[in-house]
Design an enzyme around this catalytic site. Structure first.
Site, PDB file in Angstrom:
ATOM      1  N   ASP A 128       0.851  -1.191   0.000  1.00 42.83           N
ATOM      2  CA  ASP A 128       0.000   0.000   0.000  1.00 42.83           C
ATOM      3  C   ASP A 128       0.883   1.237   0.000  1.00 42.83           C
ATOM      4  OD1 ASP A 128      -2.453   1.269  -0.069  1.00 42.83           O
ATOM      5  OD2 ASP A 128      -2.639   1.381   2.101  1.00 42.83           O
ATOM      6  N   HIS A 135      -3.702  14.177   0.579  1.00 42.95           N
ATOM      7  CA  HIS A 135      -3.918  13.340   1.763  1.00 42.95           C
ATOM      8  C   HIS A 135      -2.724  13.432   2.714  1.00 42.95           C
ATOM      9  CE1 HIS A 135      -5.063   9.957   4.265  1.00 42.95           C
ATOM     10  NE2 HIS A 135      -3.934   9.331   3.966  1.00 42.95           N
ATOM     11  N   GLU A 200     -10.314   4.083   3.735  1.00 40.18           N
ATOM     12  CA  GLU A 200      -9.381   4.716   2.809  1.00 40.18           C
ATOM     13  C   GLU A 200      -9.805   4.334   1.394  1.00 40.18           C
ATOM     14  OE1 GLU A 200      -5.264   4.056   3.667  1.00 40.18           O
ATOM     15  OE2 GLU A 200      -5.339   5.302   5.473  1.00 40.18           O
ATOM     16  N   GLU A 202      -9.227   3.950  -2.312  1.00 38.08           N
ATOM     17  CA  GLU A 202      -7.994   3.775  -3.072  1.00 38.08           C
ATOM     18  C   GLU A 202      -8.264   3.079  -4.405  1.00 38.08           C
ATOM     19  OE1 GLU A 202      -4.823   2.065  -0.828  1.00 38.08           O
ATOM     20  OE2 GLU A 202      -5.499   2.909   1.082  1.00 38.08           O
ATOM     21  N   ASP A 234      -9.060   0.326   2.131  1.00 32.95           N
ATOM     22  CA  ASP A 234      -8.068  -0.137   3.102  1.00 32.95           C
ATOM     23  C   ASP A 234      -8.520   0.326   4.480  1.00 32.95           C
ATOM     24  OD1 ASP A 234      -5.708  -1.330   3.995  1.00 32.95           O
ATOM     25  OD2 ASP A 234      -4.636   0.572   3.930  1.00 32.95           O
ATOM     26  N   ARG A 238      -7.378   3.879  13.323  1.00 29.13           N
ATOM     27  CA  ARG A 238      -6.451   4.997  13.525  1.00 29.13           C
ATOM     28  C   ARG A 238      -5.864   5.018  14.931  1.00 29.13           C
ATOM     29  NH1 ARG A 238      -5.214   6.454   8.369  1.00 29.13           N
ATOM     30  NH2 ARG A 238      -7.090   6.947   7.170  1.00 29.13           N
ATOM     31  N   GLN A 241      -3.260   2.264  15.112  1.00 27.34           N
ATOM     32  CA  GLN A 241      -2.136   2.677  14.263  1.00 27.34           C
ATOM     33  C   GLN A 241      -1.292   3.749  14.935  1.00 27.34           C
ATOM     34  OE1 GLN A 241      -3.386   4.228  10.474  1.00 27.34           O
ATOM     35  NE2 GLN A 241      -1.306   4.624   9.767  1.00 27.34           N
ATOM     36  N   LYS A 254      -3.760  -1.820  10.352  1.00 27.71           N
ATOM     37  CA  LYS A 254      -4.062  -1.926   8.920  1.00 27.71           C
ATOM     38  C   LYS A 254      -4.326  -3.356   8.465  1.00 27.71           C
ATOM     39  CE  LYS A 254      -3.125   2.325   7.207  1.00 27.71           C
ATOM     40  NZ  LYS A 254      -4.001   3.073   6.289  1.00 27.71           N
ATOM     41  N   THR A 258      -8.718  -5.645   4.215  1.00 22.80           N
ATOM     42  CA  THR A 258      -8.702  -4.724   3.086  1.00 22.80           C
ATOM     43  C   THR A 258      -9.681  -5.274   2.059  1.00 22.80           C
ATOM     44  OG1 THR A 258      -6.387  -4.102   3.449  1.00 22.80           O
ATOM     45  CG2 THR A 258      -7.308  -3.668   1.267  1.00 22.80           C
ATOM     46  N   GLU A 361      -9.830  12.715   7.565  1.00 25.55           N
ATOM     47  CA  GLU A 361      -9.743  14.022   6.906  1.00 25.55           C
ATOM     48  C   GLU A 361     -11.097  14.720   6.879  1.00 25.55           C
ATOM     49  OE1 GLU A 361      -7.004  13.911   3.210  1.00 25.55           O
ATOM     50  OE2 GLU A 361      -7.714  11.860   3.512  1.00 25.55           O
TER      51      GLU A 361
END
Length: 415
Positions: A128, A135, A200, A202, A234, A238, A241, A254, A258, A361
């Site tokens: 990834d 971002h 996420e 992607e 993904d 948070r 992480q 993570k 996925t 975000e």
């Protein structure tokens, strides 16, 4: 950006496909499915509101190619390389466009509502990346407000990490809320379910042909190795992480799941979506310098829906690093490719607030809750929330290239 690559309009199909349908003759994405009547996994191609049973069609119409799709996955086709990819795509286009094939193809068309989709290939390695400048800048402003938002290396190389291929799951599978260590706002170290579960949005690149250990893959070889493109969510914890990622990077935050879309859109369908990358202020080293190379930016337009409501529209065209550059960097040290390798772009975010591809975000780290039309708010995902990511790209003429969807619903851990 460079001028868009354009190709002649696609031929018309004898099927009654509405203009602008995302799975028209210009798309022809590949997937793997089964039905109640056909319980064994089979390779299929989406066309309009149908799936062409490619195993059956090949056996009847092109037995010399049937071995490429006989194993109930895309693995053999992926490994066969560009010449085989082209022959198969041209054959399918002919069968679906020339009326003389209608009576022979019709028995092999299955209504899309009757199929259940699988992960379409055996995922080998998973990488990834972190390729969106917007971002990376947004996260830098949140986490390092008194420093430059981008790290000093960010504009020099595509940053990425190796993920866990065994937890790649098909669209539609429920996502169990992960547990792990986290630090509470008061500083206590606890173990339990993530309280800051995120998405996420992607784009993923599916590797077809392998490469030799010790031999890097150059920018010019991108289309010889990459078969096609899919959508990726993904999922990211948070809080887990944030506690674990120093000094080595993402791990349990993570690796729990996925999700990928079931349809792989071949690179051959994306000629009209190709654009040049954005202007870059930092000179690139030779192996990444694409100033004189074929343009491999892609004008793919994503939409992210939370519980049915559109919350973001990330544009892939503005990504700082292209799929070709990611592949070149991934192999720059001589790392080899394997058939079925999957590498993803990292979160796609645009310049506007409504183009951010993650909740961290959209809610600015949880400080600005996202308001939904039903009156509820979100900072991060709650149990029962469902996220659906879709995407389209321009095709020949007025056609639209569709990518299907990647869907997932959050469920609580039962113990």
């Amino acid at each position: 950006m460079a001028d868009r690559v354009t190709t002649p309009p696609a031929a018309a199909s004898w099927l009654a496909i509405p203009p602008g349908h995302p799975f028209g003759l210009a798309t022809l994405p590949y997937g793997v499915f089964h039905t109640a009547a056909l319980p064994t996994a089979r390779v299929g191609v989406a066309i309009g509101e149908f799936v062409l049973d490619l195993n059956a069609a090949m056996n009847e119409l092109a037995p010399d190619l049937a071995g490429l799709v006989a194993v109930g996955s895309l693995d053999v086709l992926l490994a066969a390389g560009p010449s085989a990819w082209q022959r198969v795509r041209e054959s399918i286009t002919t069968w679906l466009s020339e009326p003389s094939y209608r009576s022979r193809v019709l028995p092999h068309l299955i209504p899309v509502d009757d199929v259940l989709m699988h992960v379409p290939f055996t995922v080998a390695d998973y990488v990834d990346f972190y390729a969106s400048e917007q971002h990376a800048t947004n996260l830098g402003r949140m986490f390092r407000p008194d420093q430059e938002p981008l790290t000093s290396n960010w504009r020099h190389l595509p940053i990425g990490y190796h993920g866990r291929s065994g937890t790649i799951v098909a669209s539609g599978r429920d996502i169990v809320r992960p547990s792990g260590q986290r630090r509470t706002p008061t500083g206590e170290i606890v173990f339990g379910p993530s309280t800051r579960l995120d998405i996420e949005a992607e784009i993923g690149f599916v590797v077809g042909t392998s490469s030799t250990l010790g031999e890097p893959v150059g920018l010019e070889d991108f289309s010889r190795h990459v078969f096609g493109v899919c959508l990726v969510n993904d999922w990211s914890a948070r809080d887990i992480q944030a506690w674990e990622y120093v000094p080595l990077g993402p791990f349990l935050g993570k690796s729990f799941a996925t999700s990928i879309s079931p349809w792989i859109v071949p690179l051959a369908a994306l000629g009209d979506a190709r654009v040049g990358p954005p202007d870059r202020s930092v000179p690139l080293l030779g192996y990444l310098d694409d100033a004189e190379a074929e343009p491999w930016g892609l004008d793919i337009r994503l939409e992210v829906r939370l519980n049915g409501w559109l919350v973001s529209s990330p544009p892939f065209a503005g990504m700082y690093w292209t799929g070709a550059q990611m592949l070149a960097h991934l192999t720059a040290n001589g790392a080899s490719l394997r058939t079925g390798d999957l590498y993803a772009s990292g979160t796609i975010s645009g310049e506007r607030a409504d183009q951010r591809g993650s909740l961290i975000e959209l809610s600015w780290g949880g400080s600005e809750p996202l308001s939904l039309p039903d009156g509820s708010t979100r900072t991060f995902l709650e149990d029962g929330d469902e996220v659906v990511i879709t995407a389209t790209a321009p095709g020949p003429g007025d056609s639209v290239i569709g990518f299907g969807e990647v869907r997932g619903r959050i469920v609580a851990r039962d113990r």
